[in-house]
Design a protein around this motif. Structure first.
Motif, PDB file in Angstrom:
ATOM      1  N   ILE A 127       2.559   3.708   0.823  1.00 39.02           N
ATOM      2  CA  ILE A 127       2.535   2.260   0.555  1.00 39.02           C
ATOM      3  C   ILE A 127       3.816   1.606   1.047  1.00 39.02           C
ATOM      4  CG2 ILE A 127       2.563   0.560  -1.314  1.00 39.02           C
ATOM      5  CD1 ILE A 127       0.662   2.508  -2.834  1.00 39.02           C
ATOM      6  N   ARG A 128       4.937   2.239   0.769  1.00 40.35           N
ATOM      7  CA  ARG A 128       6.232   1.674   1.208  1.00 40.35           C
ATOM      8  C   ARG A 128       6.300   1.586   2.727  1.00 40.35           C
ATOM      9  NH1 ARG A 128      10.624   4.121   3.061  1.00 40.35           N
ATOM     10  NH2 ARG A 128       9.984   6.196   2.317  1.00 40.35           N
ATOM     11  N   LEU A 129       5.865   2.639   3.430  1.00 42.85           N
ATOM     12  CA  LEU A 129       5.917   2.637   4.896  1.00 42.85           C
ATOM     13  C   LEU A 129       5.015   1.557   5.481  1.00 42.85           C
ATOM     14  CD1 LEU A 129       5.930   6.473   5.639  1.00 42.85           C
ATOM     15  CD2 LEU A 129       7.866   4.890   5.774  1.00 42.85           C
ATOM     16  N   ALA A 130       3.853   1.367   4.881  1.00 45.04           N
ATOM     17  CA  ALA A 130       2.950   0.329   5.379  1.00 45.04           C
ATOM     18  C   ALA A 130       3.527  -1.057   5.141  1.00 45.04           C
ATOM     19  CB  ALA A 130       1.589   0.457   4.696  1.00 45.04           C
ATOM     20  N   GLN A 131       4.152  -1.260   4.004  1.00 43.94           N
ATOM     21  CA  GLN A 131       4.756  -2.559   3.698  1.00 43.94           C
ATOM     22  C   GLN A 131       5.935  -2.859   4.609  1.00 43.94           C
ATOM     23  OE1 GLN A 131       5.680  -1.891  -0.426  1.00 43.94           O
ATOM     24  NE2 GLN A 131       3.729  -2.720  -1.186  1.00 43.94           N
ATOM     25  N   VAL A 142      -6.369   6.449   3.476  1.00 45.06           N
ATOM     26  CA  VAL A 142      -6.092   6.959   2.130  1.00 45.06           C
ATOM     27  C   VAL A 142      -6.981   8.183   1.868  1.00 45.06           C
ATOM     28  CG1 VAL A 142      -5.921   6.380  -0.310  1.00 45.06           C
ATOM     29  CG2 VAL A 142      -5.608   4.593   1.414  1.00 45.06           C
ATOM     30  N   GLY A 143      -6.444   9.348   2.125  1.00 44.23           N
ATOM     31  CA  GLY A 143      -7.183  10.583   1.897  1.00 44.23           C
ATOM     32  C   GLY A 143      -7.935  11.048   3.130  1.00 44.23           C
ATOM     33  N   ASN A 144      -7.957  12.362   3.305  1.00 42.24           N
ATOM     34  CA  ASN A 144      -8.651  12.956   4.436  1.00 42.24           C
ATOM     35  C   ASN A 144      -9.521  14.111   3.935  1.00 42.24           C
ATOM     36  OD1 ASN A 144      -8.899  13.395   7.507  1.00 42.24           O
ATOM     37  ND2 ASN A 144      -8.307  15.434   6.768  1.00 42.24           N
ATOM     38  N   GLU A 145     -10.848  13.932   4.008  1.00 41.83           N
ATOM     39  CA  GLU A 145     -11.821  14.967   3.641  1.00 41.83           C
ATOM     40  C   GLU A 145     -11.623  15.481   2.211  1.00 41.83           C
ATOM     41  OE1 GLU A 145     -11.855  17.947   6.731  1.00 41.83           O
ATOM     42  OE2 GLU A 145     -12.744  16.569   8.191  1.00 41.83           O
ATOM     43  N   VAL A 146     -11.190  14.590   1.319  1.00 42.58           N
ATOM     44  CA  VAL A 146     -11.012  14.967  -0.089  1.00 42.58           C
ATOM     45  C   VAL A 146     -12.355  15.315  -0.719  1.00 42.58           C
ATOM     46  CG1 VAL A 146     -10.139  14.201  -2.322  1.00 42.58           C
ATOM     47  CG2 VAL A 146      -9.013  13.435  -0.227  1.00 42.58           C
ATOM     48  N   LEU A 147     -13.389  14.554  -0.378  1.00 41.27           N
ATOM     49  CA  LEU A 147     -14.719  14.827  -0.934  1.00 41.27           C
ATOM     50  C   LEU A 147     -15.286  16.121  -0.357  1.00 41.27           C
ATOM     51  CD1 LEU A 147     -16.222  11.208  -0.838  1.00 41.27           C
ATOM     52  CD2 LEU A 147     -15.137  12.395  -2.764  1.00 41.27           C
ATOM     53  N   LEU A 148     -15.068  16.348   0.913  1.00 44.31           N
ATOM     54  CA  LEU A 148     -15.519  17.594   1.531  1.00 44.31           C
ATOM     55  C   LEU A 148     -14.926  18.809   0.823  1.00 44.31           C
ATOM     56  CD1 LEU A 148     -16.823  19.277   3.853  1.00 44.31           C
ATOM     57  CD2 LEU A 148     -14.716  18.879   5.145  1.00 44.31           C
ATOM     58  N   ARG A 149     -13.638  18.727   0.503  1.00 44.03           N
ATOM     59  CA  ARG A 149     -12.974  19.850  -0.163  1.00 44.03           C
ATOM     60  C   ARG A 149     -13.250  19.882  -1.667  1.00 44.03           C
ATOM     61  NH1 ARG A 149      -8.804  17.658   2.877  1.00 44.03           N
ATOM     62  NH2 ARG A 149      -7.747  16.954   0.968  1.00 44.03           N
ATOM     63  N   GLY A 150     -13.879  18.844  -2.209  1.00 41.10           N
ATOM     64  CA  GLY A 150     -14.203  18.799  -3.629  1.00 41.10           C
ATOM     65  C   GLY A 150     -12.997  18.657  -4.530  1.00 41.10           C
ATOM     66  N   GLU A 151     -11.931  18.003  -4.035  1.00 46.89           N
ATOM     67  CA  GLU A 151     -10.686  17.911  -4.796  1.00 46.89           C
ATOM     68  C   GLU A 151     -10.570  16.635  -5.622  1.00 46.89           C
ATOM     69  OE1 GLU A 151      -8.002  20.628  -1.719  1.00 46.89           O
ATOM     70  OE2 GLU A 151      -7.785  18.446  -1.722  1.00 46.89           O
ATOM     71  N   MET A 152     -11.450  15.663  -5.382  1.00 49.36           N
ATOM     72  CA  MET A 152     -11.505  14.440  -6.183  1.00 49.36           C
ATOM     73  C   MET A 152     -12.945  13.983  -6.249  1.00 49.36           C
ATOM     74  SD  MET A 152      -8.186  12.222  -4.811  1.00 49.36           S
ATOM     75  CE  MET A 152      -8.328  10.989  -6.100  1.00 49.36           C
ATOM     76  N   SER A 153     -13.268  13.247  -7.301  1.00 43.56           N
ATOM     77  CA  SER A 153     -14.600  12.635  -7.384  1.00 43.56           C
ATOM     78  C   SER A 153     -14.586  11.324  -6.592  1.00 43.56           C
ATOM     79  CB  SER A 153     -14.971  12.357  -8.826  1.00 43.56           C
ATOM     80  OG  SER A 153     -14.164  11.318  -9.372  1.00 43.56           O
ATOM     81  N   ALA A 154     -15.769  10.872  -6.228  1.00 44.87           N
ATOM     82  CA  ALA A 154     -15.865   9.620  -5.492  1.00 44.87           C
ATOM     83  C   ALA A 154     -15.297   8.455  -6.303  1.00 44.87           C
ATOM     84  CB  ALA A 154     -17.325   9.350  -5.114  1.00 44.87           C
ATOM     85  N   SER A 163      -6.396   0.579  -5.257  1.00 40.70           N
ATOM     86  CA  SER A 163      -4.996   0.342  -5.615  1.00 40.70           C
ATOM     87  C   SER A 163      -4.123   0.200  -4.383  1.00 40.70           C
ATOM     88  CB  SER A 163      -4.490   1.479  -6.509  1.00 40.70           C
ATOM     89  OG  SER A 163      -3.107   1.359  -6.754  1.00 40.70           O
ATOM     90  N   VAL A 164      -4.312   1.093  -3.415  1.00 42.04           N
ATOM     91  CA  VAL A 164      -3.531   1.021  -2.182  1.00 42.04           C
ATOM     92  C   VAL A 164      -3.838  -0.274  -1.434  1.00 42.04           C
ATOM     93  CG1 VAL A 164      -3.117   2.095   0.062  1.00 42.04           C
ATOM     94  CG2 VAL A 164      -3.363   3.528  -1.983  1.00 42.04           C
ATOM     95  N   LYS A 165      -5.105  -0.631  -1.383  1.00 45.09           N
ATOM     96  CA  LYS A 165      -5.525  -1.832  -0.662  1.00 45.09           C
ATOM     97  C   LYS A 165      -4.826  -3.068  -1.198  1.00 45.09           C
ATOM     98  CE  LYS A 165      -9.733  -4.377   0.590  1.00 45.09           C
ATOM     99  NZ  LYS A 165      -9.427  -4.469   2.025  1.00 45.09           N
ATOM    100  N   ARG A 166      -4.702  -3.162  -2.522  1.00 44.37           N
ATOM    101  CA  ARG A 166      -4.032  -4.323  -3.114  1.00 44.37           C
ATOM    102  C   ARG A 166      -2.557  -4.382  -2.718  1.00 44.37           C
ATOM    103  NH1 ARG A 166      -7.111  -2.671  -7.656  1.00 44.37           N
ATOM    104  NH2 ARG A 166      -5.275  -1.559  -8.487  1.00 44.37           N
ATOM    105  N   GLN A 167      -1.943  -3.236  -2.569  1.00 50.38           N
ATOM    106  CA  GLN A 167      -0.500  -3.199  -2.367  1.00 50.38           C
ATOM    107  C   GLN A 167      -0.073  -3.303  -0.903  1.00 50.38           C
ATOM    108  OE1 GLN A 167       1.671  -0.366  -5.120  1.00 50.38           O
ATOM    109  NE2 GLN A 167      -0.440   0.351  -5.498  1.00 50.38           N
ATOM    110  N   VAL A 168      -0.961  -2.946   0.037  1.00 57.21           N
ATOM    111  CA  VAL A 168      -0.549  -2.966   1.446  1.00 57.21           C
ATOM    112  C   VAL A 168      -1.149  -4.131   2.220  1.00 57.21           C
ATOM    113  CG1 VAL A 168      -0.288  -0.458   1.449  1.00 57.21           C
ATOM    114  CG2 VAL A 168      -2.432  -1.470   2.264  1.00 57.21           C
ATOM    115  N   ALA A 169      -1.968  -4.960   1.571  1.00 51.49           N
ATOM    116  CA  ALA A 169      -2.575  -6.088   2.269  1.00 51.49           C
ATOM    117  C   ALA A 169      -1.477  -6.916   2.951  1.00 51.49           C
ATOM    118  CB  ALA A 169      -3.363  -6.943   1.273  1.00 51.49           C
TER     119      ALA A 169
END
Length: 541
Positions: A127-131, A142-154, A163-169
Motif C-alpha cells: 500500500i505504501r509503495l503504491a501511494q 492483491v494476492g496471486n493464486e491464493v484460492l488455487l493454493r487453498g490458503e484463503m477463502s474467497a 481494504s487495499v482498494k480504498r487505500q491506494v485509489a
C-alpha cells in the motif's frame, strides 16, 4: 586390408555418418512466424522474480541486493515497458524506484498466504509503495493464486482486496489466479477494477500442444470476457517452458517456447487485449517444486543472462548439436575399439553378426550420449540429483565400453548372481562377470526411473538419452548368442515383471501423445525381454 578389419571399419564409418547426419538434421533451426513486434516495439509486460541460482524465496534471511535488481531492470528495459512483481519482501520494496530509473512501469504484487503476520507486512508495504509511486505503479495485484493454493477463502480475500482498494485509489486493484478459479468465484469482481487470469496451456488439466497454445489462450480469454461483461480481462500469466518433461503432447523446447510467444503476442495485438508473459528470467529455485520444467519458463536464460530467442528468427532445439556429433563419434571409437581389442584375444575371428551387434551399440549409444551430456545439468538438481543422474550417465558410458568387449570375447549375458555372488567370481570368466554387472546396473538405472514415473510422475523427467545407451548395450548380445551361465534366481523375474508393467503403464498413463513416455516404455520392454531371454535359457539349461 584384411576382411577382419574391413567390415568393422566400414560399419564404424557408416554409424559415424548416420550419427552426424542425424544431429545435423535434428539441430537445424526451426522457422518462426514473422515477429509480432514492430521495429523498436517492446513486450507489454513481463513477470519478474529476482532470484538467481542459489537464491530462493524460501530463504528467510535473503535480501536481494539492490544492484542485482538494478541490473535485471536494465536488461528488461530493452525488451519490455512493464514488469509484474509478486511480493514486496526480499528487497523488492526497492523495485518501484529502480523501475522509474529504467523507464519501466509496474504491476505491483502483494503476496498473500496463510501467515497472517507476513500478510500484514506485505499489505502495509505494498500500500505504501503504491501511494508513493503512482507514476510507476499502474496497478496493484492483491494476492496471486491464493484460492488455487487453498490458503484463503474467497470471502477473506474479497475483504482484503476491498481494504487495499480504498487505500491506494486511484491506482487500480486486481487479483490474479488461474482462470478456472475466477469462474468459481465470480463475486470477487465486485472488489477489483479488472480481472487478471492465468492461462498456462502446458499446465492445463488437459495439456495443450504448443501449436494450439496461442488459439487456446485466445479462446479462454474470450470465454472469460463473456463471463465477466464490463470488466477488462488481463492475461496475467501465459508462457511456455523451454526444457523439461512432456505432458501428453505438450513438449517443452526452445522452438516451442518461441512459437507460443509469437502466437500469443500476435493474437493479443490483433484482438486488442493486454497480456503479461511469464517470465523474464529462468527461476532455478522452482525446479525443487516443479521439476526441470519449473526452472525454464524465462525468456532470458538464468546462466548466460541472454535472451533465448530473437523475434522472427529461427530457433534450434539442440544448439549443442555439433558437440553431440563430437561425443557420438568418440562413442563410436570407444565401442568399436573395445570390441576390436577384445576380439583379438579370441582364437577365432569375430563373425559378422558380432560386428553388427557392436554397430547397434555404437549407433544407439553414439546417437544419444551427446544429448545425455546436454541434459545432465538441466535435469540434475542438488547433490542427490547429480549423484543419481551422474550415476546413470556413468553406467551408459560403462556400457559402451564393457558390452562391446563382452561380444568381442564371444560371451553372452549372464544372470545377476555371476556378478553379485562372490563365490562365483573365481570360476567365472571376466567377460561373464562384466556382462552380469552391466545387466544389474541397467536394471537399477531403468528401474529407479520407472519407479518414479509409476508412483510420482508429475514433475519427473524422462532421461531417455542415457537410458537408451544403457539398454542398447545390454540387449545387443542377445542378437547374436544366448546367455551361457546358469544361476538365474528370483531377482530376474521380479525385475522382468516390474519393467514389463512399467513399460506398459507409463505410456498409457501419460497418453500415447507423449513420445518421451512411449520411448521410455519401449526401453522398459526391451530390457524386460532381455531378462526373459536370460531366464528362458536358464530353464532350458
Amino acid at each position: 586390408m584384411p576382411s577382419s578389419v574391413r567390415l568393422p571399419l566400414v560399419l564404424a564409418l557408416v554409424v559415424a555418418g548416420l550419427i552426424a547426419g542425424l544431429w545435423t538434421w535434428v539441430g537445424r533451426p526451426v522457422a518462426m512466424p514473422p515477429s509480432p513486434l514492430a521495429a523498436g516495439e517492446k513486450l507489454p509486460c513481463v513477470s519478474y522474480a529476482p532470484f538467481r541460482d542459489g537464491q530462493s524465496p524460501f530463504q528467510k534471511e535473503l535480501v536481494i541486493p539492490e544492484a542485482q535488481i538494478d541490473e535485471d531492470f536494465a536488461k528488461l528495459a530493452q525488451i519490455t515497458s512493464c514488469v509484474r512483481t509478486y511480493a514486496t519482501e526480499k528487497g523488492l520494496d526497492k523495485a518501484p524506484m529502480l523501475a522509474r530509473k529504467h523507464g519501466l512501469t509496474m504491476l505491483l504484487g502483494i503476496w498473500l498466504g496463510p501467515d497472517v503476520d507476513r500478510n500484514r507486512l506485505e499489505l502495509d508495504t505494498g500500500i505504501r509503495l503504491a501511494q508513493e509511486n503512482p507514476d510507476v505503479v499502474k496497478a496493484v495485484v492483491v494476492g496471486n493464486e491464493v484460492l488455487l493454493r487453498g490458503e484463503m477463502s474467497a470471502a477473506e480475500l474479497a475483504n482484503v482486496i476491498a481494504s487495499v482498494k480504498r487505500q491506494v485509489a486511484p491506482v487500480p486493484v486486481t487479483y490474479a489466479d488461474v482462470w478456472e478459479f475466477w469462474e468459481r468465484n465470480k463475486g470477487l469482481t465486485e472488489n477489483v477494477d479488472f480481472v487478471t487470469i492465468h492461462i498456462l496451456p502446458y499446465w492445463e488439466d488437459l495439456p495443450v500442444a504448443a501449436e494450439e497454445a496461442g488459439p487456446h489462450v485466445d479462446e479462454i480469454r474470450q470465454r472469460m470476457a463473456e463471463a465477466f461483461p464490463g470488466k477488462e480481462i488481463l492475461i496475467g500469466e501465459t508462457g511456455w517452458p523451454s526444457a523439461g518433461r512432456m505432458r501428453e503432447e505438450a513438449l517443452p523446447s526452445p522452438s516451442n517456447q518461441a512459437r507460443v510467444m509469437h502466437d500469443v503476442v500476435e493474437l493479443a495485438k490483433r484482438q486488442g487485449y493486454r497480456v503479461n508473459v511469464i517470465e523474464a528470467f529462468d527461476q532455478p529455485w522452482k525446479r525443487r517444486s516443479e521439476g526441470t520444467v519449473g526452472g525454464h519458463w524465462g525468456l532470458i536464460d538464468s546462466g548466460t543472462r541472454a535472451p533465448k530467442f530473437a523475434w522472427g528468427e529461427p530457433v534450434s532445439d539442440f544448439p549443442g548439436w555439433r558437440m553431440h556429433i563430437a561425443v557420438g563419434l568418440a562413442s563410436v571409437v570407444l565401442v568399436f575399439g573395445s570390441a576390436f581389442a577384445a576380439g583379438r584375444r579370441r582364437e577365432d575371428p569375430m563373425p559378422a553378426g558380432d560386428w553388427f551387434a557392436v554397430a547397434a551399440i555404437a549407433l544407439c549409444g553414439g546417437a544419444t550420449l551427446g544429448a545425455a551430456v546436454s541434459a545432465l545439468p538441466l535435469e540434475s538438481l542438488g547433490f542427490v540429483g547429480w549423484l543419481r543422474n551422474g550415476g546413470i550417465f556413468a553406467v551408459a558410458v560403462a556400457g559402451l565400453a564393457v558390452m562391446p568387449a563382452v561380444i568381442g570375447r564371444g560371451q553372452g549375458l549372464a544372470p545377476f548372481s555371476v556378478a553379485l555372488d562372490a563365490r562365483r567370481w573365481p570360476v567365472s570368466p571376466a567377460p561373464a562377470i562384466g556382462a552380469a554387472l552391466m545387466l544389474v546396473l541397467a536394471c537399477v538405472a531403468v528401474g529407479s526411473v520407472a519407479f518414479e514415473l509409476v508412483f510420482d510422475p508429475r514433475y519427473k523427467d524422462f532421461p531417455v538419452f542415457p537410458l537408451t545407451a544403457i539398454v542398447a548395450a545390454v540387449a545387443a548380445p542377445m542378437l547374436v548368442r544366448r546367455a551361457d551361465r546358469d544361476g538365474a534366481g528370483l531377482a530376474e523375474p521380479v525385475a522382468m515383471w516390474g519393467l514389463l508393467v512399467a513399460g506398459l503403464y507409463v505410456p498409457l498413463n501419460e497418453t500415447l501423445d507423449n513420445w518421451q513416455a512411449a520411448w521410455f516404455g519401449v526401453l522398459c520392454l526391451v530390457l524386460s525381454f532381455t531378462l526373459w531371454r536370460v531366464q528362458a535359457v536358464q530353464r532350458k539349461g
